[in-house]
Design an enzyme around this catalytic site. Sequence first.
Site, short mmCIF file in Angstrom:
data_model
loop_
_atom_site.label_atom_id
_atom_site.label_comp_id
_atom_site.label_asym_id
_atom_site.label_seq_id
_atom_site.Cartn_x
_atom_site.Cartn_y
_atom_site.Cartn_z
N GLY A 236 -2.27 6.18 6.11
CA GLY A 236 -3.32 6.00 7.12
C GLY A 236 -3.67 4.52 7.27
CE LYS A 237 -6.10 1.01 1.85
NZ LYS A 237 -5.93 0.47 0.50
CE1 TYR B 112 -14.86 10.18 0.41
CE2 TYR B 112 -13.67 8.10 0.29
CZ TYR B 112 -14.16 9.24 -0.32
OH TYR B 112 -13.95 9.43 -1.66
CG PHE C 216 -7.20 7.15 6.45
CD1 PHE C 216 -7.46 6.82 5.13
CD2 PHE C 216 -7.19 6.13 7.39
CE1 PHE C 216 -7.73 5.50 4.76
CE2 PHE C 216 -7.44 4.81 7.04
CZ PHE C 216 -7.72 4.49 5.71
NE ARG D 44 -7.47 -0.61 6.16
CZ ARG D 44 -8.27 0.44 6.03
NH1 ARG D 44 -8.60 1.19 7.08
NH2 ARG D 44 -8.75 0.78 4.85
CG ASP E 284 -9.31 -2.02 -3.48
OD1 ASP E 284 -8.44 -1.19 -3.79
OD2 ASP E 284 -10.49 -1.95 -3.87
CB SER E 285 -10.80 -0.46 2.05
OG SER E 285 -9.65 0.36 2.01
CB THR F 291 -0.93 0.05 1.23
OG1 THR F 291 -1.75 1.23 1.14
CG2 THR F 291 -0.19 0.12 2.55
CG ASN G 61 -4.07 5.16 2.58
OD1 ASN G 61 -3.78 5.54 3.70
ND2 ASN G 61 -5.26 5.38 2.03
#
Length: 212
Positions: free
Chosen positions: A12-13, A169, A167, A196, A84-85, A8, A10
């Site tokens: 935040g993820k 939304y 993070f 998650r 994937d989210s 990833t 990202n």
Amino acid sequence: MRDIIFATQNTGKMKEVREILKDSGRRIYSQKEAGICVEVEENGNTFAENALLKAEGVMNWCREHEIPGLPGRAAEEFLVLADDSGLEIDFLNKEPGVYSARYLGHETSYREKNADLIARLEGVPKERRTARFVCAIAAVFPDGRYETAFGTIEGYIGWKESGENGFGYDPIFYLYENDRSTAELSSEEKNAISHRGRALRKMRKLLQEKGE
Ligand code: ITT
């Protein structure tokens, strides 16, 4: 037990992934730490397809290259996981869905994306503002086999942003139980119930059961 490279970009993820898997007994390297610069086109139709594309993309790259951030270590020593989210809003026919990161373009800030979604729900009452976060986790083994696991969390889209944590939304996604947004939760609180957290704990169990 194999260590994990998590595919990833990202941050935040990645922070949440580390916290959720902190007692897994495996070392977890982000794609950045591993020094892997590979752009995978997320052209799948589902969260699971896109998670698999990302994990396979990074695993294939590791098989063909030295891993810059992990010198002397080979692809065979790792599992590659990807997430994937996205956010599905029922009133908007499950938009933004698999396009959550790309909604209004990658360059648009989440302040703007969130404001836009709230505006599209103008006049819609609470009971029709239902939404969920969805997460698919894919794990790819060095021999090409793979597993997938899913998690969801149900909530509704609020009327304003609230909270500073998380993070994306999170500031507009509220829980029915306490009318707090997931950005108002501590990371422990969010990970205990999030899409998650659920998907990663399922994956962890699945890998344990398979002796991987
Ligand atoms: P990678 O593909 O590099 O992992 P990405 O951000 O592009 O990073 P996705 O394609 O999976 O990842 O898009 C997920 C988007 O869905 C993410 O950018 C957020 O906008 C949203 N999202 C997913 N989980 C979220 C969460 O826990 N809180 C808030 N927004 C979330």
